[in-house]
Enzyme design. Structure first.
Site, PDB file in Angstrom:
ATOM      1  N   ASP A 158      -8.984  -9.433   4.766  1.00 40.26           N
ATOM      2  CA  ASP A 158      -8.494  -9.484   6.148  1.00 40.26           C
ATOM      3  C   ASP A 158      -9.461  -8.941   7.210  1.00 40.26           C
ATOM      4  OD1 ASP A 158      -6.343 -10.104   4.546  1.00 40.26           O
ATOM      5  OD2 ASP A 158      -4.944  -8.729   5.516  1.00 40.26           O
ATOM      6  N   GLU A 388      -3.769  -0.090  -4.570  1.00 38.48           N
ATOM      7  CA  GLU A 388      -4.203  -1.377  -4.016  1.00 38.48           C
ATOM      8  C   GLU A 388      -5.740  -1.475  -3.970  1.00 38.48           C
ATOM      9  OE1 GLU A 388      -2.706  -1.939  -0.063  1.00 38.48           O
ATOM     10  OE2 GLU A 388      -3.300  -4.051   0.028  1.00 38.48           O
TER      11      GLU A 388
HETATM   12  C1  DGY Z   1      -1.262  -7.985   5.394  1.00 37.37           C
HETATM   13  O1  DGY Z   1      -0.235  -8.109   6.036  1.00 37.37           O
HETATM   14  O2  DGY Z   1      -1.962  -6.981   5.386  1.00 37.37           O
HETATM   15  C2  DGY Z   1      -1.690  -9.086   4.530  1.00 37.37           C
HETATM   16  O3  DGY Z   1      -2.927  -8.842   3.923  1.00 37.37           O
HETATM   17  C3  DGY Z   1      -1.732 -10.377   5.279  1.00 37.37           C
HETATM   18  O4  DGY Z   1      -1.411 -11.296   4.314  1.00 37.37           O
END
Ligand code: DGY
Length: 418
Positions: A158, A388
């Site tokens: 992201d 994560e």
């Molecule tokens: C989040 O909301 O952080 C996700 O990675 C987007 O899919």
């Protein structure tokens, strides 16, 4: 002990026939998370592994797109939810996709399964859907052999520094008011900054205004990038799709898939960035390389696309990074000005990327480099929990905990290094 714990995480995060990444923070089915989970399930419950994939494809759109989130049920701890995406589908979904690991995970799952007959039955049902998904990428997002991505969330990485320049050009003038939920649950310095969210949401609105598809969107979308991650993952997945189809005797798909593979192979070297001396993402709007090296750069090995003369340069870079961090593989070059050991994709280690990069390195017979990544992943999961992502300098577990793909990665790969 750890294996039992990992199996229990998948069971806890199971919502019937699909697995959420972790409670509250990500309470729906995510595309690439789910494919890795399927491989994890395959380790101890093969029928459940296939159910995971069938549930994922329930969210597929008529045009073949496999969305990045499937909102099978209502949960209000996540933003942006179905009311923002407005997919107008049943089940409700997001309007973008995610790294297409499905074919590769399916092939790996098949190799691992003891019940081959059941596995083949499942693959036969899924194959036309998988083919339609790959075709969507080619038709909707193909650009002379490169594949375009329209949103940072689509890359799965992201807030990678690669996107910043292009993302910040997305106008935020018409941004609708919104309230983030992620920072209610996770420390803000481990998540993307607020300013970035404004651009993510503005871009989402832009895509939504174009129903997430079509020529007008292709011509006007302000963020259009050939992500080295997606391109590497899709090229490999095309080959795995071809293998699955041919193995099952479904030869009607072969010719088209082979064309896609050739097109992508011929274009792949355009992502070699002379400045970085590495594979990097390419901005299709500005028509220039993005000279930022990330863990995604090394997915070129996973794509099986690194010519001999470039391999040594990349391995030297990898070794250099290995001296700068305690745990491989940081998501960003540790010497990059944007490197941030805690912030999501700006530095932390991600177990699933480690798995893919190590797989590619091993296939290119760079066993030592692959093993370092495997051992480090094992150490992180053993000593710092099923988190994560992880701080590459001290190993601290970050982001969500009790995390499905961390557990799955342990089951299908990392435990081999213990
Ligand atoms: C989040 O909301 O952080 C996700 O990675 C987007 O899919």
């Amino acid at each position: 002990m750890l294996t039992e714990q990992a199996e229990n995480i998948l069971r806890d995060n199971s919502r019937g026939d699909y697995t959420i990444p972790t409670d509250k923070l990500y309470p729906f089915q995510w595309n690439w998370d789910s494919c890795f989970c399927a491989l994890g399930w395959g380790y101890f419950d093969e029928p459940r592994a296939w159910e995971e994939l069938h549930a994922l494809f329930r969210g597929q759109w008529d045009n073949g797109m496999l969305p990045h989130i499937i909102f099978h049920q209502n949960v209000d701890t996540y933003f942006p939810g179905p009311d923002v995406w407005k997919s107008n589908t049943d089940p409700a979904t997001s309007g973008i996709s995610q790294p297409p690991v499905a074919a590769t995970m399916m092939r790996m799952l098949y190799a691992q399964c003891t019940d081959k007959e059941a596995a083949e039955k499942n693959i036969k049902t899924l194959l036309p859907k998988l083919f339609a998904f790959h075709k969507w990428y080619q038709v909707e997002r193909g650009h002379d052999g490169l594949i375009a991505t329209y949103h940072p969330w689509e890359t799965g990485r992201d807030n990678s520094a690669e996107w910043e320049e292009a993302l910040y050009k997305v106008p935020t003038d018409n941004l609708e008011p919104y309230q983030r939920r992620d920072t209610d649950l996770i420390a803000a310095d481990e998540r993307p900054p607020q300013k970035e969210y404004d651009h993510y949401l503005s871009l989402l609105q832009f895509l939504r205004n174009h129903n997430y598809q079509g020529q007008e969107l292709r011509d006007t979308v302000p963020f259009k990038i050939a992500d080295i991650g997606i391109n590497s993952i899709l090229l490999r997945a095309h080959r795995d799709l071809l293998w699955l189809a041919e193995h099952l005797g479904e030869h009607e798909y072969s010719a088209e898939i082979k064309t896609w593979i050739t097109e992508m192979e011929n274009a792949f070297d355009r992502m070699w960035c002379p400045k970085s001396q590495n594979y990097c993402s390419y901005d299709l709007v500005a028509e220039k390389h993005i000279p930022i090296e990330t863990s995604g750069s090394f997915l070129a090995f996973y794509a099986g696309c690194v010519p001999e003369d470039k391999q040594e340069t990349m391995l030297n870079t990898l070794e250099h990074w290995g001296e700068k961090v305690k745990f491989m593989l940081p998501s960003l070059n540790p010497e990059d000005q944007y490197f941030d050991q805690k912030r999501y994709w700006r530095g932390p280690v991600w177990p699933i990327v480690n798995f893919m990069v190590a797989t590619g390195l091993k296939e290119c017979r760079h066993h030592e480099h692959a093993d370092r990544i495997g051992r480090d992943t094992c150490a992180l999961l053993t000593e710092h929990g099923f988190q994560e992502y992880f701080n590459p300098l001290d190993g601290q577990g970050l982001g969500g905990d009790h995390f499905s793909w961390a557990a799955a990665t342990w089951l299908f790969w990392a435990q081999d290094f213990s």
